[in-house]
Design a protein around this motif. Structure first.
Motif, PDB file in Angstrom:
ATOM      1  N   LYS A  13       0.841  -1.203   0.000  1.00  0.00           N
ATOM      2  CA  LYS A  13       0.000   0.000   0.000  1.00  0.00           C
ATOM      3  C   LYS A  13       0.872   1.248   0.000  1.00  0.00           C
ATOM      4  N   VAL A  14       0.594   2.165  -0.904  1.00  0.00           N
ATOM      5  CA  VAL A  14       1.343   3.419  -0.985  1.00  0.00           C
ATOM      6  C   VAL A  14       0.748   4.416   0.001  1.00  0.00           C
ATOM      7  N   GLU A  15       1.585   4.932   0.876  1.00  0.00           N
ATOM      8  CA  GLU A  15       1.156   5.949   1.837  1.00  0.00           C
ATOM      9  C   GLU A  15       1.347   7.345   1.257  1.00  0.00           C
ATOM     10  N   SER A  16       2.501   7.577   0.618  1.00  0.00           N
ATOM     11  CA  SER A  16       2.746   8.887   0.015  1.00  0.00           C
ATOM     12  C   SER A  16       3.825   8.778  -1.054  1.00  0.00           C
ATOM     13  N   ILE A  17       3.772   9.727  -1.991  1.00  0.00           N
ATOM     14  CA  ILE A  17       4.748   9.822  -3.074  1.00  0.00           C
ATOM     15  C   ILE A  17       5.252  11.258  -3.122  1.00  0.00           C
ATOM     16  N   HIS A  18       6.569  11.418  -3.177  1.00  0.00           N
ATOM     17  CA  HIS A  18       7.171  12.750  -3.237  1.00  0.00           C
ATOM     18  C   HIS A  18       8.232  12.759  -4.326  1.00  0.00           C
TER      19      HIS A  18
ATOM     20  N   PHE B 216      12.505  10.321  -6.714  1.00  0.00           N
ATOM     21  CA  PHE B 216      11.307  10.262  -5.890  1.00  0.00           C
ATOM     22  C   PHE B 216      11.580   9.534  -4.582  1.00  0.00           C
ATOM     23  N   VAL B 217      10.750   9.855  -3.587  1.00  0.00           N
ATOM     24  CA  VAL B 217      10.772   9.196  -2.288  1.00  0.00           C
ATOM     25  C   VAL B 217       9.332   8.790  -2.002  1.00  0.00           C
ATOM     26  N   ASP B 218       9.116   7.485  -1.805  1.00  0.00           N
ATOM     27  CA  ASP B 218       7.781   6.971  -1.496  1.00  0.00           C
ATOM     28  C   ASP B 218       7.803   6.339  -0.117  1.00  0.00           C
ATOM     29  N   ILE B 219       6.659   6.383   0.551  1.00  0.00           N
ATOM     30  CA  ILE B 219       6.468   5.683   1.807  1.00  0.00           C
ATOM     31  C   ILE B 219       5.389   4.635   1.538  1.00  0.00           C
ATOM     32  N   VAL B 220       5.704   3.380   1.847  1.00  0.00           N
ATOM     33  CA  VAL B 220       4.764   2.292   1.580  1.00  0.00           C
ATOM     34  C   VAL B 220       4.670   1.367   2.789  1.00  0.00           C
ATOM     35  N   ASP B 221       3.580   0.592   2.827  1.00  0.00           N
ATOM     36  CA  ASP B 221       3.411  -0.480   3.803  1.00  0.00           C
ATOM     37  C   ASP B 221       3.407  -1.784   3.033  1.00  0.00           C
ATOM     38  N   ALA B 222       4.354  -2.664   3.339  1.00  0.00           N
ATOM     39  CA  ALA B 222       4.465  -3.956   2.664  1.00  0.00           C
ATOM     40  C   ALA B 222       4.104  -5.072   3.646  1.00  0.00           C
ATOM     41  N   PRO B 223       3.442  -6.117   3.164  1.00  0.00           N
ATOM     42  CA  PRO B 223       3.050  -7.203   4.067  1.00  0.00           C
ATOM     43  C   PRO B 223       4.234  -8.001   4.597  1.00  0.00           C
ATOM     44  N   ASN B 224       5.350  -7.980   3.868  1.00  0.00           N
ATOM     45  CA  ASN B 224       6.546  -8.701   4.306  1.00  0.00           C
ATOM     46  C   ASN B 224       7.733  -8.244   3.463  1.00  0.00           C
ATOM     47  N   GLU B 225       8.915  -8.610   3.892  1.00  0.00           N
ATOM     48  CA  GLU B 225      10.125  -8.171   3.183  1.00  0.00           C
ATOM     49  C   GLU B 225      10.230  -8.794   1.801  1.00  0.00           C
ATOM     50  N   GLY B 226       9.679  -9.989   1.631  1.00  0.00           N
ATOM     51  CA  GLY B 226       9.717 -10.639   0.326  1.00  0.00           C
ATOM     52  C   GLY B 226       8.931  -9.873  -0.715  1.00  0.00           C
ATOM     53  N   ALA B 227       7.789  -9.318  -0.320  1.00  0.00           N
ATOM     54  CA  ALA B 227       6.980  -8.518  -1.248  1.00  0.00           C
ATOM     55  C   ALA B 227       7.746  -7.276  -1.679  1.00  0.00           C
ATOM     56  N   MET B 228       8.435  -6.652  -0.729  1.00  0.00           N
ATOM     57  CA  MET B 228       9.203  -5.447  -1.055  1.00  0.00           C
ATOM     58  C   MET B 228      10.355  -5.778  -1.983  1.00  0.00           C
ATOM     59  N   LEU B 229      11.035  -6.869  -1.717  1.00  0.00           N
ATOM     60  CA  LEU B 229      12.132  -7.299  -2.575  1.00  0.00           C
ATOM     61  C   LEU B 229      11.620  -7.637  -3.973  1.00  0.00           C
ATOM     62  N   ALA B 230      10.495  -8.328  -4.042  1.00  0.00           N
ATOM     63  CA  ALA B 230       9.917  -8.680  -5.342  1.00  0.00           C
ATOM     64  C   ALA B 230       9.587  -7.431  -6.144  1.00  0.00           C
ATOM     65  N   PHE B 231       9.037  -6.407  -5.487  1.00  0.00           N
ATOM     66  CA  PHE B 231       8.709  -5.182  -6.208  1.00  0.00           C
ATOM     67  C   PHE B 231       9.977  -4.492  -6.716  1.00  0.00           C
ATOM     68  N   SER B 232      11.004  -4.406  -5.887  1.00  0.00           N
ATOM     69  CA  SER B 232      12.248  -3.752  -6.298  1.00  0.00           C
ATOM     70  C   SER B 232      12.873  -4.451  -7.502  1.00  0.00           C
ATOM     71  N   VAL B 233      12.889  -5.775  -7.464  1.00  0.00           N
ATOM     72  CA  VAL B 233      13.442  -6.541  -8.583  1.00  0.00           C
ATOM     73  C   VAL B 233      12.586  -6.350  -9.828  1.00  0.00           C
ATOM     74  N   TRP B 234      11.267  -6.428  -9.662  1.00  0.00           N
ATOM     75  CA  TRP B 234      10.355  -6.249 -10.790  1.00  0.00           C
ATOM     76  C   TRP B 234      10.543  -4.872 -11.420  1.00  0.00           C
ATOM     77  N   TYR B 235      10.624  -3.831 -10.600  1.00  0.00           N
ATOM     78  CA  TYR B 235      10.762  -2.460 -11.086  1.00  0.00           C
ATOM     79  C   TYR B 235      12.005  -2.324 -11.970  1.00  0.00           C
ATOM     80  N   ALA B 236      13.106  -2.893 -11.521  1.00  0.00           N
ATOM     81  CA  ALA B 236      14.356  -2.825 -12.284  1.00  0.00           C
ATOM     82  C   ALA B 236      14.266  -3.649 -13.571  1.00  0.00           C
ATOM     83  N   THR B 237      13.685  -4.854 -13.489  1.00  0.00           N
ATOM     84  CA  THR B 237      13.617  -5.709 -14.685  1.00  0.00           C
ATOM     85  C   THR B 237      12.676  -5.159 -15.742  1.00  0.00           C
ATOM     86  N   GLN B 238      11.749  -4.297 -15.351  1.00  0.00           N
ATOM     87  CA  GLN B 238      10.852  -3.653 -16.307  1.00  0.00           C
ATOM     88  C   GLN B 238      11.529  -2.473 -16.997  1.00  0.00           C
TER      89      GLN B 238
END
Length: 119
Positions: free
Chosen positions: A59-64, A72-94
């Motif tokens: 869930k995105v709390e804020s985007i700056h 940019f600097v975003d504040i998010v709530d992630a259900p676990n560290e694996g979800a955050m890692l998956a997003f970071s990897v996905w973002y780069a691979t895209q």
């Protein structure tokens, strides 16, 4: 133990087990850089990222948007560290850019850590 009491006991035990395995959302600060190819495609980039975040339960709390080393600097709530890692990897691979994610702790958690470290 009667069948009704046994069933109630079993349900209570399962609830207790489930509560021990419930993951608490963790707050993260994302420091990001846009790739040159995607910097001018803001709405498309955000649409892709939002869909992936939703899929991962983040869930995105804020985007700056910032000037300087990070775009940019975003504040998010992630259900676990694996979800955050998956997003970071996905973002780069895209090819959207790169993200550095850092867990963020509230003041109460920090104060507790200080007390625990001292004791």
């Amino acid at each position: 133990m009667g069948m009704g009491r046994r069933k109630a006991y079993d349900c209570a035990v399962l609830r207790a087990i489930d509560q021990r395995h419930v993951e608490v959302a963790m707050k993260y600060v994302l420091l990001g850089n846009l790739s040159p190819e995607w910097a001018s495609k803001q709405s498309e980039r955000i649409g892709k990222a939002k869909a992936k975040l939703d899929k991962l339960g983040i869930k995105v709390e804020s985007i700056h948007y910032t000037q300087g080393y990070y775009d940019f600097v975003d504040i998010v709530d992630a259900p676990n560290e694996g979800a955050m890692l998956a997003f970071s990897v996905w973002y780069a691979t895209q090819g959207l850019g790169r993200i550095q994610s850092m867990p963020a702790f509230d003041a109460k958690t920090f104060e507790t850590a200080i007390k625990d470290a001292a004791g």
